[in-house]
Design a protein around this motif. Structure first.
Motif, mmCIF file in Angstrom:
data_model
loop_
_atom_site.group_PDB
_atom_site.id
_atom_site.type_symbol
_atom_site.label_atom_id
_atom_site.label_comp_id
_atom_site.label_asym_id
_atom_site.label_seq_id
_atom_site.Cartn_x
_atom_site.Cartn_y
_atom_site.Cartn_z
ATOM 1 N N LEU A 257 -7.438 1.019 -52.609
ATOM 2 C CA LEU A 257 -8.815 1.371 -52.265
ATOM 3 C C LEU A 257 -9.263 2.491 -53.179
ATOM 4 O O LEU A 257 -8.546 3.490 -53.345
ATOM 5 C CB LEU A 257 -8.918 1.811 -50.803
ATOM 6 N N THR A 258 -10.446 2.345 -53.782
ATOM 7 C CA THR A 258 -10.906 3.321 -54.757
ATOM 8 C C THR A 258 -12.387 3.629 -54.559
ATOM 9 O O THR A 258 -13.120 2.921 -53.866
ATOM 10 C CB THR A 258 -10.704 2.795 -56.198
ATOM 11 N N LEU B 246 -13.540 4.013 -50.648
ATOM 12 C CA LEU B 246 -12.592 4.900 -49.977
ATOM 13 C C LEU B 246 -13.304 5.900 -49.074
ATOM 14 O O LEU B 246 -12.713 6.436 -48.140
ATOM 15 C CB LEU B 246 -11.756 5.628 -51.031
ATOM 16 N N ARG B 247 -14.587 6.153 -49.342
ATOM 17 C CA ARG B 247 -15.356 7.127 -48.558
ATOM 18 C C ARG B 247 -15.691 6.589 -47.172
ATOM 19 O O ARG B 247 -15.972 7.369 -46.257
ATOM 20 C CB ARG B 247 -16.637 7.472 -49.343
ATOM 21 N N ALA C 58 -11.912 2.628 -44.201
ATOM 22 C CA ALA C 58 -11.262 2.132 -45.411
ATOM 23 C C ALA C 58 -9.744 2.198 -45.303
ATOM 24 O O ALA C 58 -9.038 1.220 -45.566
ATOM 25 C CB ALA C 58 -11.741 2.923 -46.628
ATOM 26 N N GLN C 59 -9.221 3.354 -44.919
ATOM 27 C CA GLN C 59 -7.776 3.514 -44.855
ATOM 28 C C GLN C 59 -7.168 2.562 -43.827
ATOM 29 O O GLN C 59 -6.109 1.979 -44.051
ATOM 30 C CB GLN C 59 -7.423 4.960 -44.521
ATOM 31 N N GLY D 219 -6.914 -0.925 -45.337
ATOM 32 C CA GLY D 219 -5.828 -1.004 -46.302
ATOM 33 C C GLY D 219 -4.466 -1.069 -45.644
ATOM 34 O O GLY D 219 -3.608 -1.875 -46.018
ATOM 35 N N GLU D 220 -4.257 -0.217 -44.639
ATOM 36 C CA GLU D 220 -2.971 -0.198 -43.948
ATOM 37 C C GLU D 220 -2.734 -1.500 -43.180
ATOM 38 O O GLU D 220 -1.614 -1.998 -43.123
ATOM 39 C CB GLU D 220 -2.912 1.004 -43.018
ATOM 40 N N CYS E 140 0.388 0.338 -50.038
ATOM 41 C CA CYS E 140 -0.998 0.655 -49.693
ATOM 42 C C CYS E 140 -1.326 2.010 -50.297
ATOM 43 O O CYS E 140 -0.725 3.018 -49.918
ATOM 44 C CB CYS E 140 -1.209 0.693 -48.182
ATOM 45 N N ALA F 185 -4.399 4.733 -51.409
ATOM 46 C CA ALA F 185 -5.785 5.191 -51.443
ATOM 47 C C ALA F 185 -5.906 6.106 -52.638
ATOM 48 O O ALA F 185 -5.345 7.206 -52.654
ATOM 49 C CB ALA F 185 -6.132 5.918 -50.150
ATOM 50 N N GLU G 36 -7.148 7.505 -59.506
ATOM 51 C CA GLU G 36 -7.880 6.338 -59.984
ATOM 52 C C GLU G 36 -8.076 6.400 -61.487
ATOM 53 O O GLU G 36 -8.001 5.375 -62.186
ATOM 54 C CB GLU G 36 -9.231 6.219 -59.281
#
Length: 525
Positions: free
Chosen positions: A139-140, A144-145, A149-150, A153-154, A165, A167, A173
């Motif tokens: 996630l970028t 990511l904001r 998001a987290q 991804g998890e 995973c 971030a 990045e």
């Protein structure tokens, strides 16, 4: 050739080496060359040292989401008596189309739509999740904001099993783009200083490379999808940074404002000029999300990556009703006008620079001199990020200097010391004297001051055989508050993630599963 009676012992004494046996030959043994060799891939020794894995990479970025499937060929370097397998070949099986990252609103990604994108990618590749051995979820940027998001991804990593995973903050990045675009490989091959400029949907990342290594990173709040129009030319997405950039360009835009077909040219032109100014340290320092690059001396060329670079290099003509195309065209014009003082290098990976499509999966076993202060609290552990500070542990060790290098490395990967768990990896060399090991341990305590104050665990992994001494100094001699795990006999590096298993008895070893991000052009070997 012979049909005389002979035995294997005769050969051992040097007789009749250059011969073969006919059907009526008189002998009491066989020769390997009497039997067809068969395919190399069926040889038991080859099978033991070679592994094929199917891997998937899911990249959820500010503007685009994409999925890449790869087949990895890993080989164990048996001649070096190593237990780790290294990627020797990567074959891309399928690349999904780059889909626009779906958002529900300003604070949430559309989980259902992300799931649909991924399901369609699996269908397009003709693969089922059960066919996947390993993978990565990255996630970028502005994605990511978002507050969920987290969690997304998890969840994807958990559903995939042995997935990485990650971030990626601004600095990480920038490094990922530098390796993924091929800029690091070019810098290594040319033994030159190169600037990689990665322009995505929400931010621009700068990476300064020297001899194939990233020596500086920075981020600027300029991107190609901070403002988006609908089919009727009305603004339907206006990120706070997009509104501010429009204001700086002299425009008072809001959600619902109608913009003409050429209306993006004004803010895009201003952004292109501001980006050049910011890169050259001329002005617009307020646009930086990090500190600027410390120096620009000695740069011999510049590469662009990210979605906007597709327009800079003239590889894309479509317009996605955002700032991407006009910004890319405005930048290309300024490059042709010499606005940046360095030659433009050929394109590498552009929009797919941070889409790895693969993570390497291997297993090592620690040495039997591990130090684990509280096995029940420290083990097992999954998806622990590995950081390998660029230090030399030869000769005299300066604890203050070494601790500063460790802290800088943590900052370079956007790791907040004292708030997250991670493993520090080092390559030990030189005499294992108490003075040297104690200086190394002191550097660790200075670098991880907040971690120890918060009583978070300390994970150290070394390739040298000093784990018990390091752990005993930290926990028994100095009685630090953190629980301590020190493993030795393990070789790791940046962009590795590890799963640590429970201690195996009676060997007192710890199994270490290593999941590494795989770059198609990695100068690190």
């Amino acid at each position: 050739m012979t049909n005389q009676k002979h035995t294997l012992q005769d050969h051992l004494y040097g007789a009749d080496h250059g011969h073969r046996h006919d059907a009526d030959s008189d002998h009491d043994h066989d020769h390997d060359h009497d039997v067809p060799a068969g395919p190399l891939e069926e040889n038991p020794l080859w099978v033991h040292d070679n592994i094929a894995l199917t891997s998937v990479g899911i990249d959820i970025g500010s503007a685009g989401t994409q999925v890449i499937f790869s087949r990895l060929h890993l080989r164990r370097l048996g001649e070096d008596l190593q237990s780790r397998y290294f990627v020797v070949n990567r074959e891309t099986l399928y690349q999904s189309p780059v889909a626009l990252t779906p958002y529900l609103d300003e604070v949430r990604i559309d989980e259902r739509a992300i799931g649909t994108i991924i399901d369609q990618a699996y269908a397009g590749a003709g693969l089922h999740p059960d066919n996947i051995d390993t993978g990565s979820v990255i996630l970028t940027g502005e994605a990511l904001r978002r507050e969920n998001a987290q969690a997304i991804g998890e969840l994807l990593a958990e559903l995939g099993g042995e997935f990485v995973c990650a971030a990626a903050g601004h600095h990480m990045e920038a490094m990922l783009a530098a390796y993924g675009s091929g800029a690091a490989k070019v810098s290594h091959e040319r033994a030159a200083r190169i600037l990689n400029v990665d322009i995505g949907g929400g931010t621009t990342k700068l990476a300064l490379l020297e001899g194939g290594k990233v020596v500086g990173t920075a981020a600027i709040h300029i991107g190609g999808r901070l403002i988006v129009l609908d089919g009727e030319g009305r603004i339907t997405r206006l990120d706070p940074a997009g509104a501010e950039l429009a204001r700086l360009a002299g425009l008072k835009w809001r959600l619902g404002t109608r913009v003409s077909r050429t209306g993006f040219e004004t803010p895009a032109g201003w952004m292109a000029e501001a980006l050049c100014d910011a890169v050259l340290h001329e002005k617009h320092r307020s646009l930086y999300l990090t500190d600027p690059l410390a120096t620009l001396e000695g740069i011999s060329g510049v590469m662009f990556s990210g979605g906007v670079s597709e327009y800079v290099y003239g590889r894309e003509e479509r317009d996605f009703d955002d700032l991407g195309r006009p910004l890319g065209l405005a930048l290309r014009q300024r490059l042709e006008d010499g606005r940046l003082p360095w030659p433009l290098l050929p394109a590498g990976e552009c929009i797919r620079a941070t889409a790895f499509g693969a993570s390497e999966y291997s297993v090592q076993l620690s040495g039997n001199t591990v130090y684990v202060s509280q096995p029940g609290e420290l083990l097992p552990r999954k998806n622990l990020q590995v950081l390998q500070p660029s230090v030399s542990l030869e000769g005299e060790i300066d604890a203050g200097k070494l601790s500063g290098t460790i802290r800088e490395h943590l900052e370079g990967f956007d790791v907040k010391e004292g708030e997250a768990d991670f493993a520090l990896a080092f390559s030990w060399s030189g005499a294992p004297s108490y003075e040297r090991i104690a200086a190394f341990a002191r550097a660790v305590t200075l670098a991880l001051e907040r971690t120890i104050r918060q009583r978070r665990p300390v994970y150290l992994i070394l390739d040298g055989d000093i784990a018990q001494t390091v752990g005993a100094i930290l926990k028994e001699d100095w009685a630090i508050g953190s629980e301590v795990l020190v493993l030795d006999g393990i070789a790791l590096r940046d962009f590795d993630y590890v799963d640590l298993g429970r201690i195996r008895m009676p060997s007192c070893t710890v199994p270490v599963t290593i999941k590494s991000l795989v770059f198609s052009q990695d100068p690190r070997g």
